[in-house]
Write an enzyme that holds these catalytic residues in place. Sequence first.
Site, PDB file in Angstrom:
ATOM      1  N   GLU A 288     -47.845 -17.807 -52.714  1.00  0.00           N
ATOM      2  CA  GLU A 288     -49.341 -17.579 -52.485  1.00  0.00           C
ATOM      3  C   GLU A 288     -49.507 -17.000 -50.843  1.00  0.00           C
ATOM      4  OE1 GLU A 288     -51.673 -16.262 -54.227  1.00  0.00           O
ATOM      5  OE2 GLU A 288     -50.670 -17.172 -55.940  1.00  0.00           O
TER       6      GLU A 288
HETATM    7  C1  LIG Z   1     -41.360 -21.201 -57.285  1.00  0.00           C
HETATM    8  C2  LIG Z   1     -42.007 -20.121 -57.134  1.00  0.00           C
HETATM    9  C3  LIG Z   1     -43.229 -19.452 -57.538  1.00  0.00           C
HETATM   10  C4  LIG Z   1     -43.773 -18.639 -57.526  1.00  0.00           C
HETATM   11  N1  LIG Z   1     -44.649 -18.096 -58.156  1.00  0.00           N
HETATM   12  C5  LIG Z   1     -45.206 -16.702 -57.975  1.00  0.00           C
HETATM   13  C6  LIG Z   1     -46.102 -16.323 -59.178  1.00  0.00           C
HETATM   14  O1  LIG Z   1     -46.691 -16.954 -59.849  1.00  0.00           O
HETATM   15  N2  LIG Z   1     -46.511 -15.036 -59.017  1.00  0.00           N
HETATM   16  C7  LIG Z   1     -46.122 -14.096 -57.885  1.00  0.00           C
HETATM   17  O2  LIG Z   1     -46.596 -12.921 -57.880  1.00  0.00           O
HETATM   18  N3  LIG Z   1     -45.358 -14.498 -57.160  1.00  0.00           N
HETATM   19  C8  LIG Z   1     -44.841 -15.776 -57.034  1.00  0.00           C
HETATM   20  N4  LIG Z   1     -43.913 -16.394 -56.128  1.00  0.00           N
HETATM   21  C9  LIG Z   1     -43.329 -15.284 -55.057  1.00  0.00           C
HETATM   22  C10 LIG Z   1     -44.167 -15.876 -53.692  1.00  0.00           C
HETATM   23  O3  LIG Z   1     -45.366 -15.737 -53.628  1.00  0.00           O
HETATM   24  C11 LIG Z   1     -43.292 -15.080 -52.735  1.00  0.00           C
HETATM   25  O4  LIG Z   1     -41.921 -15.525 -52.727  1.00  0.00           O
HETATM   26  C12 LIG Z   1     -43.576 -15.351 -51.300  1.00  0.00           C
HETATM   27  O5  LIG Z   1     -44.978 -14.431 -51.233  1.00  0.00           O
HETATM   28  C13 LIG Z   1     -43.011 -14.731 -50.257  1.00  0.00           C
HETATM   29  O6  LIG Z   1     -42.406 -13.332 -50.566  1.00  0.00           O
HETATM   30  P1  LIG Z   1     -40.884 -13.020 -50.509  1.00  0.00           P
HETATM   31  O7  LIG Z   1     -39.990 -14.085 -51.269  1.00  0.00           O
HETATM   32  O8  LIG Z   1     -40.599 -11.621 -51.005  1.00  0.00           O
HETATM   33  O9  LIG Z   1     -40.487 -13.145 -48.839  1.00  0.00           O
HETATM   34  P2  LIG Z   1     -40.583 -11.888 -47.729  1.00  0.00           P
HETATM   35  O10 LIG Z   1     -41.842 -11.105 -48.060  1.00  0.00           O
HETATM   36  O11 LIG Z   1     -39.270 -11.371 -47.935  1.00  0.00           O
HETATM   37  O12 LIG Z   1     -40.781 -12.970 -46.531  1.00  0.00           O
HETATM   38  C14 LIG Z   1     -39.724 -13.534 -46.056  1.00  0.00           C
HETATM   39  C15 LIG Z   1     -40.307 -14.284 -44.724  1.00  0.00           C
HETATM   40  O13 LIG Z   1     -40.602 -13.645 -43.820  1.00  0.00           O
HETATM   41  C16 LIG Z   1     -41.831 -13.898 -43.161  1.00  0.00           C
HETATM   42  N5  LIG Z   1     -42.855 -12.802 -43.110  1.00  0.00           N
HETATM   43  C17 LIG Z   1     -42.774 -11.741 -43.936  1.00  0.00           C
HETATM   44  N6  LIG Z   1     -43.806 -10.866 -43.498  1.00  0.00           N
HETATM   45  C18 LIG Z   1     -44.393 -11.366 -42.496  1.00  0.00           C
HETATM   46  C19 LIG Z   1     -45.394 -10.937 -41.846  1.00  0.00           C
HETATM   47  N7  LIG Z   1     -46.225  -9.840 -41.791  1.00  0.00           N
HETATM   48  N8  LIG Z   1     -45.683 -11.799 -40.571  1.00  0.00           N
HETATM   49  C20 LIG Z   1     -45.097 -12.969 -40.363  1.00  0.00           C
HETATM   50  N9  LIG Z   1     -44.093 -13.309 -40.903  1.00  0.00           N
HETATM   51  C21 LIG Z   1     -43.727 -12.753 -42.123  1.00  0.00           C
HETATM   52  C22 LIG Z   1     -42.265 -15.069 -43.881  1.00  0.00           C
HETATM   53  O14 LIG Z   1     -41.733 -16.347 -42.960  1.00  0.00           O
HETATM   54  C23 LIG Z   1     -41.490 -15.268 -45.113  1.00  0.00           C
HETATM   55  O15 LIG Z   1     -41.492 -16.472 -45.563  1.00  0.00           O
HETATM   56  C24 LIG Z   1     -43.330 -17.649 -56.537  1.00  0.00           C
HETATM   57  C25 LIG Z   1     -42.181 -17.983 -55.693  1.00  0.00           C
HETATM   58  C26 LIG Z   1     -41.407 -19.141 -56.006  1.00  0.00           C
HETATM   59  C27 LIG Z   1     -40.401 -19.542 -55.181  1.00  0.00           C
END
Ligand SMILES: Cc1cc2nc3c(=O)[nH]c(=O)nc-3n(C[C@H](O)[C@H](O)[C@H](O)COP(=O)(O)OP(=O)(O)OC[C@H]3O[C@@H](n4cnc5c(N)ncnc54)[C@H](O)[C@@H]3O)c2cc1C
Length: 612
Positions: free
Chosen positions: A454
Site C-alpha cells: 500500500e
Molecule cells: C505480500 C504482498 C502483498 C501485496 N499485495 C498487493 C496487492 O494486493 N495489490 C497490489 O497491487 N500490490 C500488492 N503488493 C505490492 C506492493 O504494494 C509493492 O511491492 C509496493 O508498493 C512497492 O513496490 P515495488 O515492490 O515495486 O518497489 P519499488 O517501487 O521498486 O520501490 C523499492 C523501494 O524504493 C523506495 N522508493 C521507491 N520510490 C520512492 C520514492 N518516490 N521516494 C522515496 N522512496 C522510494 C522505497 O523504499 C521502496 O520500498 C503486495 C506486495 C507484497 C510483498
Amino acid sequence: MPIYRAPVDDYKFLLHELFEVEKQTDLPRFDQMSADLVDDILTNAGKFCEDVLHPINQSGDEEGCHFENGVVRTPKGFPEAYKQFCEAGWGGLGAPEDVGGSGLPGIITIAMTEMAMSANQSFAMYPGLTSAAYSALYATGAPWMKEHIVPKMVSGEWSGTMCLTEAGCGTDLRLMKTRAVEQPDGTYRMTGTKIFISGGDHDLADNIIHMVIAKIPDENGQIHDDLSTVNFFMVPKFLVGEDGKMGARNGVSTGGIEKKMGIKAQATCVLNFDDAIAWRLGPKPTPPKPGEKVHASAGMAGMFGMMNAARLGVGVQGVAIGEIAYQNGLAYALTRRVGHALTGPKEPDQPADLEIVHPDVRRMLLHSRSFVEGARAVAMWTALNMSIASSSRPDKDAAGLLADLMTPVIKAFFTDMGFEAANLGMQCYGGHGYIRDNGVEQFVRDGRINQTYEGANGVQAMDLVGRKLGRKGGAAPMALLGQIGGWLKDNGDDAMAPFVKPVQRGLDTLQQATLWLAQHGLQNPNDAGAAATDYLRLMGIVVVGWMWARMAKLAQTKLAAGGGNAALYNGKLNCARYWMERMMPECAMLFERIQAGSATIMAFDADAAAAS
Ligand SMILES: Cc1cc2nc3c(=O)[nH]c(=O)nc-3n(C[C@H](O)[C@H](O)[C@H](O)COP(=O)(O)OP(=O)(O)OC[C@H]3O[C@@H](n4cnc5c(N)ncnc54)[C@H](O)[C@@H]3O)c2cc1C
C-alpha cells in the site's frame, strides 16, 4: 500457542467516553448507534476473533496456501472460518444498507478490522480487500454492478482484489504495461500480468472481482509512458451478466503464489490477464496533446479512493500486530522467572523473580502499549473526521483536510511502530521468541509487510511532505496545529501540566519543522526528500501525544468523580506519562535531523560504494 484477548474495554472507553459516539447523532450513520448496540457488536466481534480466527493463525502460518494445477487452496480451517465470518455478516459491517450491509460508521468498523487483523492477519486480509474493492465499485460502478455484484461482495459470497503492481512497477505506476483495448460493445479486453495480488485467488468465495488499473492505448495502438491514459477496471474471475448471472471463466488465470516471509496463509498471486473482459469504471481518458504534462488521468480517481481506504486499513494492521505482540510479551513476562529485581528479590522464597520486575522489560511493554492505545485513539479520531467531512457540520472541510493529512501518517508511523512492538514482544521471550513453536516470531514476519505494501513507508513520507503539506496553501497542517494548540490552551491547568507541556513543546517543534520544510523544500527538493521520514514520525509522535493528553484529562476527571473502571483510568495515566517522558523528547532530535538537510545524503557516492 500465543494468546489473544480482544481489547473490547479499550474500545468502549474510546467510543463512549472519549469520542461520545452516541451524542454525534447529526453525523451520517450515527443515529442508529445506541450504547447497547455498539457494545453488542464489539463483544461479539471480539469473541469471534478470539474463538474462530485466532486458533487458526499459527496453523495457517505453518501450512501456508497451496497452488496445484492452477488452483489455490487456503490452509485447513480457513474455508470454514470464512463461512462463519460471512454468515455473521462481519464483512458488510460498514457497507451501505441498500447493498446488504449494516451501514455502520468507520469509527465502529475500524474496531472489527483491528481485532481481526490481530487475531489472524492472513485471514483478515481476504475480507479486508473485498471491502476496499466493493466500496470502490459502489462509488464508481454502473447501476447493474451495484445491483448484482456489490451485494454479493458485501455478503462475502464473492471476494475482491486490488490489482496495481507489475513486475516492473509498484511505486512508479507510469511504467505499467497492462493494457485494455475498447470493444464495439463498450467493454474492454485486458492483457498483461499483475504480481503480488493479495487474495488474488483462493477457495473461499465463488467468484473474485478484480479491481485493476491498466492503460488504454491511443488511436495508433500505442500506450503512453505517463499516467494520462490509465483507467480503473472491473475484471471478474467468472464473467457476470448485467442480470447478475455468473457465466464462463474470464481470461484471468493464476500464474502462481509467492513463497514469502510472513502472512503465509494469505494467497499472494501472480495474475495473468489474457484478453480478459473488463469494464471501465472511470471517465474515458483523452490522450494528452503533444508537450502537455499529465500527472494522473481522471480515470484513476476511483483507484485513489480505494487506496486511501486501504492505507488506513494497513495502518490499523500496525496497531493490530502491536496489540497481539504486546499481549503475549506481557503474558510471558508475568510467568518467566529470570534474575532478581534491582532493589532486592521480590520473592525471596523463589529461585528467581518474575521477568516483569526488570525496568527494561517494563520499558519494552509500555513502549508497545502506549503506542497501541494512543494510535488506536488517533485512528478512531480520523474515522470520526471522515464522518464529519461527509456531514453538514460547519467544520466539515477542516475535518476532511485532517483525515487526508493523517492518512500517510497512519499508514507509515503506525506500521513502523507496530513492527517495533512486534519485535519487542518477541524480545520479552528471549531466545524462546526466536523459536517457531512459541508463535511470537510470526508477528514480526507478518507485521513486516505492513511497512511496504500500500505504498512503501518512505513513499508515504514523500506524499506527506510533497503533496499534503502544501495543498490549499498549507490548510491541512494549519488545521492540525490550530486544533491541537486550541485544546492545549483550554486544558493547561496544573494537574494537566505533565501532559500539556510536552505536547506543546512537540507542537512548537512540528510547527518549526513545517516552516523549515516550506522554506527549504521549495529551494531544494532533496532537502524535503531527506527530511520526509523524520518529519512524518515527528507528526505521528505529536498527534499520538495529543491523544494521550486528551485521554489523561478524561482519566483524571473520571478518577476524581469516582466509580467507573479505575484500573483502566490509572493504566491510561501511566501510558500517557510514558509517552510524554519517553516519546515526546524524540521530537527535538527529529527536528535536528530534519535541519541537517540533504547534502551528506546526496554526497553518498553509490557507484563508488558498489564498486569497492
Ligand atoms: C505480500 C504482498 C502483498 C501485496 N499485495 C498487493 C496487492 O494486493 N495489490 C497490489 O497491487 N500490490 C500488492 N503488493 C505490492 C506492493 O504494494 C509493492 O511491492 C509496493 O508498493 C512497492 O513496490 P515495488 O515492490 O515495486 O518497489 P519499488 O517501487 O521498486 O520501490 C523499492 C523501494 O524504493 C523506495 N522508493 C521507491 N520510490 C520512492 C520514492 N518516490 N521516494 C522515496 N522512496 C522510494 C522505497 O523504499 C521502496 O520500498 C503486495 C506486495 C507484497 C510483498
